[in-house]
Design an enzyme around this catalytic site. Structure first.
Site, PDB file in Angstrom:
ATOM      1  N   HIS A 154       0.966  -1.076   0.105  1.00  0.00           N
ATOM      2  CA  HIS A 154      -0.042  -0.027   0.031  1.00  0.00           C
ATOM      3  C   HIS A 154       0.817   1.212  -0.173  1.00  0.00           C
ATOM      4  O   HIS A 154       2.002   1.176   0.770  1.00  0.00           O
ATOM      5  CB  HIS A 154      -1.042   0.033   1.152  1.00  0.00           C
ATOM      6  CG  HIS A 154      -1.973   1.081   1.116  1.00  0.00           C
ATOM      7  ND1 HIS A 154      -1.768   2.388   1.330  1.00  0.00           N
ATOM      8  CD2 HIS A 154      -3.422   0.958   0.907  1.00  0.00           C
ATOM      9  CE1 HIS A 154      -3.068   3.027   1.260  1.00  0.00           C
ATOM     10  NE2 HIS A 154      -3.737   2.188   0.986  1.00  0.00           N
ATOM     11  N   GLU A 186      -3.942   2.126  -7.148  1.00  0.00           N
ATOM     12  CA  GLU A 186      -4.480   3.086  -6.355  1.00  0.00           C
ATOM     13  C   GLU A 186      -3.623   4.347  -6.704  1.00  0.00           C
ATOM     14  O   GLU A 186      -2.593   4.213  -5.911  1.00  0.00           O
ATOM     15  CB  GLU A 186      -4.410   2.853  -4.927  1.00  0.00           C
ATOM     16  CG  GLU A 186      -5.174   1.578  -4.632  1.00  0.00           C
ATOM     17  CD  GLU A 186      -5.533   1.716  -3.118  1.00  0.00           C
ATOM     18  OE1 GLU A 186      -6.634   1.520  -2.632  1.00  0.00           O
ATOM     19  OE2 GLU A 186      -4.578   1.540  -2.388  1.00  0.00           O
TER      20      GLU A 186
HETATM   21  P1  PGA Z   1      -9.976   5.671   0.342  1.00  0.00           P
HETATM   22  O1  PGA Z   1      -8.815   4.754   0.667  1.00  0.00           O
HETATM   23  O2  PGA Z   1     -10.929   4.704  -0.269  1.00  0.00           O
HETATM   24  O3  PGA Z   1     -10.114   6.145   1.624  1.00  0.00           O
HETATM   25  O4  PGA Z   1      -9.544   6.534  -0.766  1.00  0.00           O
HETATM   26  C1  PGA Z   1      -8.289   3.627  -0.400  1.00  0.00           C
HETATM   27  C2  PGA Z   1      -7.129   3.039  -0.015  1.00  0.00           C
HETATM   28  O5  PGA Z   1      -6.133   3.425   0.766  1.00  0.00           O
HETATM   29  O6  PGA Z   1      -6.812   1.762   0.143  1.00  0.00           O
END
Ligand code: PGA
Length: 219
Positions: free
Chosen positions: A96, A144
């Site tokens: 992440h 992401e």
């Molecule tokens: P968010 O986070 O949905 O709050 O934007 C997603 C993540 O960091 O996995």
């Protein structure tokens, strides 16, 4: 309908009372979601409680961890190994962007993927751009973009679909690409309707059982 993965990342949030409330509320909704693999990733402190609740109430939920130790075992204060995690979870988020920002390099992440696979855990490997590498044998990737995380500014579904397409082309072992970053009950369907997007990774909107249930329903 294609199968979808809906992953909740609770991050460093929730105590046992809040988790208990979330689970009770979720179980009251009592709805079915065939074809959707719904995975909750609570902090380590709640894994035992959430696992027990899921068992007792026979909820169709799977469990994941938010990270894994790069070490198999030993004198590593504060770390949880694949062997320890496998008692609770089937999945583990690796790489992440919030952990990469703490210094986790591609080399470390490769070792973490190896640890996960060795103990039969499925990595959910996060990348923030299509140029980032993905370790071999990873089957689930979450795309992401950093600017979309927690900002209320998601990527466009078209761009996310393009990135998903290019990740699958580049890494033939990747079968599943999730989109993450400001996913809500309102916007989830525009992402999951994209041909190459196989689900979503949800942070903020997963903390409320009601909004997370709507995400599952609307996906
Ligand atoms: P968010 O986070 O949905 O709050 O934007 C997603 C993540 O960091 O996995």
């Amino acid at each position: 309908m294609k199968p979808l993965f809906i992953v909740a990342n609770w991050k460093e949030r929730m105590d046992s009372a809040q988790a208990g409330k979330w689970l009770t509320q979720f179980s009251i909704f009592n709805f079915q979601f065939p074809n959707k693999e719904v995975i909750i990733c609570p902090p380590f402190t709640l894994l035992s409680q959430v696992k027990q609740f899921i068992q007792d109430h026979q909820l169709p939920l799977k469990l994941g961890a938010q990270t894994i130790s790069q070490f198999a075992e030993g004198a590593h204060t504060g770390e949880e190994s694949g062997e320890m995690l496998k008692e609770f979870v089937e999945y583990v988020i690796i790489g992440h962007s919030e952990r990469r920002a703490l210094g986790e390099t591609d080399e470390i992440l490769q070792v973490k993927v190896n640890q996960a696979l060795q103990f039969g855990l499925t990595p959910i490997y996060c990348v923030s751009s299509p140029t980032m590498s993905v370790p071999k044998d990873v089957t689930i990737v979450a795309y992401e973009p950093v600017s979309a995380i927690g900002s209320g500014q998601p990527d466009t579904p078209e761009n996310a679909n393009e990135v998903a397409t290019s990740i699958k082309q580049k890494f033939s072992f990747v079968q599943t690409v999730l989109y993450g970053g400001s996913v809500t009950a309102e916007n989830v369907a525009v992402f999951t309707n994209q041909e190459q997007i196989n689900g979503v990774l949800v942070g903020g909107a997963s903390l409320d059982a009601n909004s997370f249930s709507s995400i599952i329903r609307n996906a």
